[in-house]
Design an enzyme around this catalytic site. Structure first.
Site, mmCIF file in Angstrom:
data_model
loop_
_atom_site.group_PDB
_atom_site.id
_atom_site.type_symbol
_atom_site.label_atom_id
_atom_site.label_comp_id
_atom_site.label_asym_id
_atom_site.label_seq_id
_atom_site.Cartn_x
_atom_site.Cartn_y
_atom_site.Cartn_z
ATOM 1 N N GLY A 13 1.169 -1.108 0.008
ATOM 2 C CA GLY A 13 0.098 -0.075 -0.155
ATOM 3 C C GLY A 13 0.784 1.020 0.077
ATOM 4 N N ALA A 14 2.172 0.904 -0.522
ATOM 5 C CA ALA A 14 2.972 2.242 -0.515
ATOM 6 C C ALA A 14 2.116 3.398 -0.805
ATOM 7 C CB ALA A 14 3.909 1.496 -1.147
ATOM 8 N N THR A 15 1.399 3.470 -2.194
ATOM 9 C CA THR A 15 1.165 4.637 -2.570
ATOM 10 C C THR A 15 -0.151 5.367 -1.726
ATOM 11 O OG1 THR A 15 -0.417 3.719 -4.571
ATOM 12 C CG2 THR A 15 1.837 4.075 -4.933
ATOM 13 N N LEU A 18 -2.328 6.928 4.132
ATOM 14 C CA LEU A 18 -1.935 6.714 4.942
ATOM 15 C C LEU A 18 0.836 6.446 5.131
ATOM 16 C CD1 LEU A 18 -1.083 5.552 8.427
ATOM 17 C CD2 LEU A 18 -1.228 3.899 7.496
ATOM 18 N N LYS A 20 1.520 8.334 2.304
ATOM 19 C CA LYS A 20 2.107 9.878 2.437
ATOM 20 C C LYS A 20 2.026 10.615 3.877
ATOM 21 C CE LYS A 20 0.771 9.294 -2.234
ATOM 22 N NZ LYS A 20 -0.174 9.620 -3.182
ATOM 23 N N ASP A 85 -0.036 -7.376 -7.355
ATOM 24 C CA ASP A 85 -1.047 -7.246 -7.035
ATOM 25 C C ASP A 85 -0.844 -8.695 -6.057
ATOM 26 O OD1 ASP A 85 -3.502 -8.410 -6.207
ATOM 27 O OD2 ASP A 85 -4.537 -8.393 -9.055
ATOM 28 N N LYS A 149 -5.201 -0.941 12.150
ATOM 29 C CA LYS A 149 -6.404 -1.522 12.545
ATOM 30 C C LYS A 149 -7.356 -1.643 11.402
ATOM 31 C CE LYS A 149 -8.290 2.420 14.688
ATOM 32 N NZ LYS A 149 -10.010 2.547 14.392
ATOM 33 N N ASP A 178 -1.971 -0.157 17.468
ATOM 34 C CA ASP A 178 -2.521 1.314 17.521
ATOM 35 C C ASP A 178 -2.622 2.281 18.125
ATOM 36 O OD1 ASP A 178 -4.231 2.842 19.139
ATOM 37 O OD2 ASP A 178 -5.602 0.603 20.338
ATOM 38 N N HIS A 179 -2.238 3.316 17.431
ATOM 39 C CA HIS A 179 -1.066 4.537 17.338
ATOM 40 C C HIS A 179 -1.649 5.273 18.658
ATOM 41 C CE1 HIS A 179 -4.955 6.264 15.969
ATOM 42 N NE2 HIS A 179 -4.431 7.385 16.124
ATOM 43 N N HIS A 241 -8.332 1.622 20.958
ATOM 44 C CA HIS A 241 -7.678 3.023 21.223
ATOM 45 C C HIS A 241 -8.392 2.378 22.722
ATOM 46 C CE1 HIS A 241 -6.963 3.803 17.704
ATOM 47 N NE2 HIS A 241 -8.474 4.667 17.413
ATOM 48 N N LYS A 339 -19.162 11.064 18.963
ATOM 49 C CA LYS A 339 -19.145 12.331 17.830
ATOM 50 C C LYS A 339 -20.528 13.238 18.427
ATOM 51 C CE LYS A 339 -17.070 9.572 14.288
ATOM 52 N NZ LYS A 339 -15.800 10.344 14.484
#
Length: 486
Positions: A13-15, A18, A20, A85, A149, A178-179, A241, A339
């Protein structure tokens, strides 16, 4: 001097967004700080048709956009790219060849990390193909897998995914991100608890009345309705979280400050968490869904784009956790998230028990409260009793405060930087392990199952407040109140 790390990181998922926004700037920070010098390689892969040069330009631009500086060529030369792929076994052969080429070029000693910044449905597939197609090193010090996640959507899907991963990776090779665990003030929980004898000795049922964890957001569902209506606040924020923060608060002191013993201590706490029956869910948990705000400038959840008109989804959760352990017997852990609440904040309030007031027998002392504010600004506050400025000898509450200085902030690693470095270093203490994930899902599934069997009238709170009245009543029934009012 920083310890130089030798490793190859392959970003699937390099492009993506997240990669970038977070991943490449984090790698660059590690380079600037001297953790990555000569013996590292970064391999990007996705379905996009890019040359290595185009990939390096993309990485350079992402760093420049988020860090406002140019990335040197000595850094960018360590980046390479291979289109693939990830569901096609044949596409792994070129990846393997390039990995081996980079390993030799940068003397990486077979040390490999695979970062899955892809949709969760691909996690198991990629892990299986990494092994079957021979991309795992047989002569290096480590193979490690980093996973974003969500880890499953309930216990059943999480267990299935874990079983798929276990065919290729052992538990100590899997780093579930989990950031929140990478946030500086979450890591301060341990420093406060175990670095101060005053708190170490009082962090138990004898001194603490209750603990409160609040993760509140001011935004609504925005453009995430497709995902959010199937997850809700319970699965989106409580299962991961919130529960991971609670793990740091509820654990006993580990035998040693190593990731193995930290996980053992956390798991002992998680395993003592009481899983509720439907009747206990009704008694101990509150769900909510936001309506319009008081002046009508914000629509309610049911009027948001792509939200079903009869949705029973929760946008607010408040609940009481109970641990069947000696340390926490009778001490409630209150949690809430939602929220469209009054303010954006993530905070922990440790409420200590009231004591006898020597100075006024008719008026007990107020609760001392230790507050750890994680977001939006890292702060620690401690509300204690002091003398009032009156002729009589009376007390008043005062608050001692500390917040991170600008110098502190400049030196503090971003969560993704910390997590990438910890994985490179083999430190799993800031990652969720399978036992913790499993317990959290079992707990959340019990709550969701009870809610699924009962229709709730929504909306039941006004946007811009701190949730439904039942959230306050949950604490008031036991002569308590939320410390944070919004």
């Amino acid at each position: 001097m920083p310890k130089e790390i030798t490793t190859l990181v392959t970003f699937f998922g390099a492009t993506g967004d997240l990669a970038k926004r977070k991943l490449y700037p984090s790698v660059y920070n590690l380079y600037k700080k001297g953790f990555l010098v000569e013996h590292f390689g970064i391999l990007g892969t996705s379905r996009a048709e890019l040359s290595t040069k185009q990939f390096q330009v993309m990485v350079h631009d992402s760093i420049k956009e988020f860090m406002n500086e140019e990335a040197p060529q000595d850094f960018l030369k360590h980046f390479d790219y291979q289109r693939a792929d990830i569901t096609t076994p044949e596409d792994y052969a070129p990846l393997k060849a390039l990995i081996e080429e980079m390993d030799e070029k940068f003397a990486l000693k077979g040390n490999r990390i695979f970062y899955m910044s892809v949709a969760p449905r691909f996690f198991g597939t990629v892990a299986k193909l990494l092994k079957s197609e021979g991309l795992l090193s047989e002569n290096g010090e480590f193979n490690r897998l980093m996973i974003e996640k969500p880890f499953g959507s309930d216990y059943e899907t999480a267990e299935k995914l874990n079983n798929e991963l276990s065919h290729a990776f052992s538990e100590d090779q899997v780093y579930r991100i989990d950031h929140y665990l990478g946030k500086e003030m979450v890591q301060n929980i341990a420093a406060l608890r175990f670095g101060n004898p005053m708190f170490t000795k009082s962090w138990n049922r004898d001194s603490i009345d209750n603990i409160q964890v609040t993760l509140s957001e001011t935004l609504g569902v925005e453009d995430r309705a497709g995902y959010y209506d199937t997850a809700g606040a319970l699965r989106d924020m409580i299962q991961n979280h919130t529960m991971q923060i609670v793990g740091w608060l509820a654990m006993d002191e580990p035998a040693t400050w190593t990731d193995r013993d930290i996980r053992i201590a956390k798991n002992a706490a998680f395993n003592s968490l009481k899983i509720y029956t439907p009747d206990e869910v009704a008694e101990n948990f509150v769900r909510g869904q936001y309506g319009p705000n008081a002046i009508g400038t914000q629509v309610g959840y049911l009027d948001e784009k792509d939200v079903p008109a009869d949705s029973q989804n929760n946008t607010f959760v408040a609940g009481k956790l109970q641990f069947d352990s000696y340390r926490w017997q009778g001490v409630p852990f209150y949690i809430r998230t939602g929220k469209r609440l009054a303010a954006k904040t993530t905070r922990i309030d440790i409420v200590f028990k009231k004591d006898y007031n020597l100075f006024d027998s008719n008026q007990p002392l107020s609760n001392d409260v230790l507050t750890i504010i994680i977001d939006p600004e890292g702060r620690i506050e401690y509300k204690i009793a002091a003398k009032a400025t009156t002729a009589e000898f009376k007390t008043r509450p005062i608050t001692l405060k500390w917040k991170a200085s600008d110098e502190d902030k400049a030196q503090t690693p971003e969560p993704y930087e910390r997590m990438i470095h910890d994985t490179m270093d083999g430190n799993g203490s800031n990652f969720a392990d399978w036992n913790g994930v499993a317990v959290a899902w079992k707990f959340v599934d019990a709550v969701q199952s009870a809610w699924d069997s009962v229709h709730q009238d929504f909306p039941n709170y006004v946007s811009g407040t701190m949730g439904p009245a039942a959230s306050d009543e949950l604490l008031e029934r036991e002569d308590r109140e939320w410390i944070y009012k919004g």
